[in-house]
Design an enzyme around this catalytic site. Structure first.
Site, PDB file in Angstrom:
ATOM      1  N   GLY A   9       2.014  43.980  41.351  1.00  0.00           N
ATOM      2  CA  GLY A   9       1.300  43.386  42.474  1.00  0.00           C
ATOM      3  C   GLY A   9       2.171  43.486  43.713  1.00  0.00           C
ATOM      4  O   GLY A   9       3.350  43.115  43.676  1.00  0.00           O
ATOM      5  N   PHE A  10       1.621  44.012  44.810  1.00  0.00           N
ATOM      6  CA  PHE A  10       2.453  44.198  45.993  1.00  0.00           C
ATOM      7  C   PHE A  10       1.749  43.734  47.262  1.00  0.00           C
ATOM      8  O   PHE A  10       1.886  44.311  48.330  1.00  0.00           O
ATOM      9  CB  PHE A  10       2.891  45.663  46.117  1.00  0.00           C
ATOM     10  N   GLY A  11       0.986  42.641  47.097  1.00  0.00           N
ATOM     11  CA  GLY A  11       0.421  41.969  48.266  1.00  0.00           C
ATOM     12  C   GLY A  11       1.490  41.100  48.908  1.00  0.00           C
ATOM     13  O   GLY A  11       2.689  41.389  48.814  1.00  0.00           O
ATOM     14  N   GLY A  12       1.081  40.012  49.530  1.00  0.00           N
ATOM     15  CA  GLY A  12       2.031  39.146  50.220  1.00  0.00           C
ATOM     16  C   GLY A  12       3.127  38.621  49.310  1.00  0.00           C
ATOM     17  O   GLY A  12       4.321  38.644  49.662  1.00  0.00           O
ATOM     18  N   LEU A  13       2.738  38.158  48.123  1.00  0.00           N
ATOM     19  CA  LEU A  13       3.710  37.587  47.193  1.00  0.00           C
ATOM     20  C   LEU A  13       4.651  38.659  46.642  1.00  0.00           C
ATOM     21  O   LEU A  13       5.867  38.455  46.547  1.00  0.00           O
ATOM     22  CB  LEU A  13       2.986  36.876  46.047  1.00  0.00           C
ATOM     23  N   TYR A  54       3.048  51.176  51.208  1.00  0.00           N
ATOM     24  CA  TYR A  54       1.935  50.295  50.835  1.00  0.00           C
ATOM     25  C   TYR A  54       1.091  49.931  52.059  1.00  0.00           C
ATOM     26  O   TYR A  54      -0.145  50.006  52.018  1.00  0.00           O
ATOM     27  CB  TYR A  54       2.476  49.028  50.171  1.00  0.00           C
ATOM     28  N   LYS A 120      -1.693  29.797  37.925  1.00  0.00           N
ATOM     29  CA  LYS A 120      -2.095  28.463  38.390  1.00  0.00           C
ATOM     30  C   LYS A 120      -2.975  27.708  37.401  1.00  0.00           C
ATOM     31  O   LYS A 120      -2.751  26.536  37.125  1.00  0.00           O
ATOM     32  CB  LYS A 120      -2.838  28.578  39.731  1.00  0.00           C
ATOM     33  N   GLU A 190      -7.747  32.640  45.398  1.00  0.00           N
ATOM     34  CA  GLU A 190      -7.539  31.744  44.261  1.00  0.00           C
ATOM     35  C   GLU A 190      -7.675  30.287  44.682  1.00  0.00           C
ATOM     36  O   GLU A 190      -8.199  29.458  43.937  1.00  0.00           O
ATOM     37  CB  GLU A 190      -6.158  31.993  43.639  1.00  0.00           C
ATOM     38  N   HIS A 194     -10.933  26.931  43.908  1.00  0.00           N
ATOM     39  CA  HIS A 194     -10.793  25.527  43.511  1.00  0.00           C
ATOM     40  C   HIS A 194     -11.672  24.588  44.350  1.00  0.00           C
ATOM     41  O   HIS A 194     -11.757  23.393  44.056  1.00  0.00           O
ATOM     42  CB  HIS A 194      -9.334  25.079  43.659  1.00  0.00           C
TER      43      HIS A 194
END
Length: 327
Positions: A9-13, A54, A120, A190, A194
């Protein structure tokens, strides 16, 4: 020995995780995958050029000469990068079965090493619990719930509980500030899942324009209450308290990097003398979501590797193992 680390995974996190690794001496970032490709460099990936590939071309698979475009990027990276000691799964758990399906890919590949997630949802952890025997048998040490909450704050609750003969409640209230939601698209989706009237599938199906319209209605603020957060199952598994005594909520400001409120964990219980008291653990307002998620994740990866090197595999949580500081 340098620990060779991969990021899925190479999004913001994922990008924040790479920036943290770039400052570490004990860990070297050698592998990365996104949904369109992967890159592997045994001597270490360059932070600037990998992020540029990216952001400018939509996949690390365009990184020359280490990248490869692929629709099966995780499976191909596992097969290619044989010497990776551990992976941080900086992935959105959308759909809610996704993290378990990724773990299954590692099991089926016969890979051995350490996996760490910052998952989570309680129901997502329950799916991983069902894989415990398979993880143990194939030699994977899997550390789950190792971000901020669950993770750093759950670990603090586990330690705080030692003062009490009985734990009455554990309450987490978090504040997150980010300058622009687009930098953390998956994380924000995500969180939206909720909210009342939404679930994982509806949030996953929302277009960027629909997310922006929702945030316009709320002035960029997401107020989250009584979330399905895996802190509850992590503490319940250890016998600290039943899951119905755990509550998690918070406020996310998607337009301002300053936290809207301080992040706190309050654990209330009865001491052996019969006194009722509360321990409070507060995170510094200057620490970002990325710092409080990725930092612990790598601390747990190092702890997981310590277990793995002693032949200990299976499923472990942030509430039962102390993270080890990565220099």
């Amino acid at each position: 020995m340098t620990i060779k680390v991969g990021i899925l995974g190479f999004g913001g996190l994922g990008q924040a995780a790479a920036k943290i690794l770039n400052q570490k001496q004990e860990m070297t970032w050698v592998a990365v995958a996104d949904k369109n490709g992967f890159a592997y460099a045994p001597q270490g990936l360059d932070l600037k050029t990998t992020i540029a590939a990216y952001q400018n071309q939509d996949s690390v698979g365009h990184l020359e000469p280490f990248g490869l475009l692929s629709t099966e990027s995780i499976a191909e990276l596992i097969a290619t990068a044989q010497d990776v000691d551990g992976y941080f799964l900086a992935l959105p758990n959308l759909p809610n079965t996704f993290m378990a399906s990724v773990a299954q890919q590692f099991i089926e590949a016969g890979w051995q090493g350490v996996l760490v997630d910052a998952i989570k949802r309680t129901s997502a952890v329950e799916q991983l619990v069902e894989l415990t025997t398979d993880l143990t048998n194939c030699g994977i040490t899997y550390m789950t719930g190792c971000g901020a909450t669950p993770g750093l704050l759950t670990a603090a609750a586990s330690i705080a509980a030692q003062s009490f003969a009985e734990v009455h409640s554990m309450e987490i209230e978090f504040g997150v500030g980010i300058a622009n939601w687009a930098a953390y698209r998956a994380t924000i989706r995500e969180d939206i899942a909720h909210m009342p009237g939404y679930d994982v599938e509806t949030a996953r199906a929302m277009s960027d324009a629909e997310v922006e319209a929702l945030l316009e209605q709320t002035n960029g603020i997401l107020s989250l209450k009584d979330m399905e957060h895996a802190d509850d199952i992590l503490l319940e598994r250890l016998g600290i308290c039943s899951r119905d005594r755990v509550t998690v909520g918070g406020i996310v400001d998607t337009r301002n990097p300053k936290k809207p409120i301080s992040t706190t964990m309050k654990l209330t219980g009865r001491t052996f003398e019969g006194k009722i008291s509360t321990h409070t653990f507060t995170l510094g307002d200057e620490t970002s979501m990325a710092a409080n998620v990725c930092g612990p994740a790598f601390g747990y990866l190092k702890a997981g590797l310590s277990l793995h090197q002693r032949g200990i595999s299976g499923l472990f949580t942030s509430a039962e193992v102390m993270p080890l500081f990565v220099k």
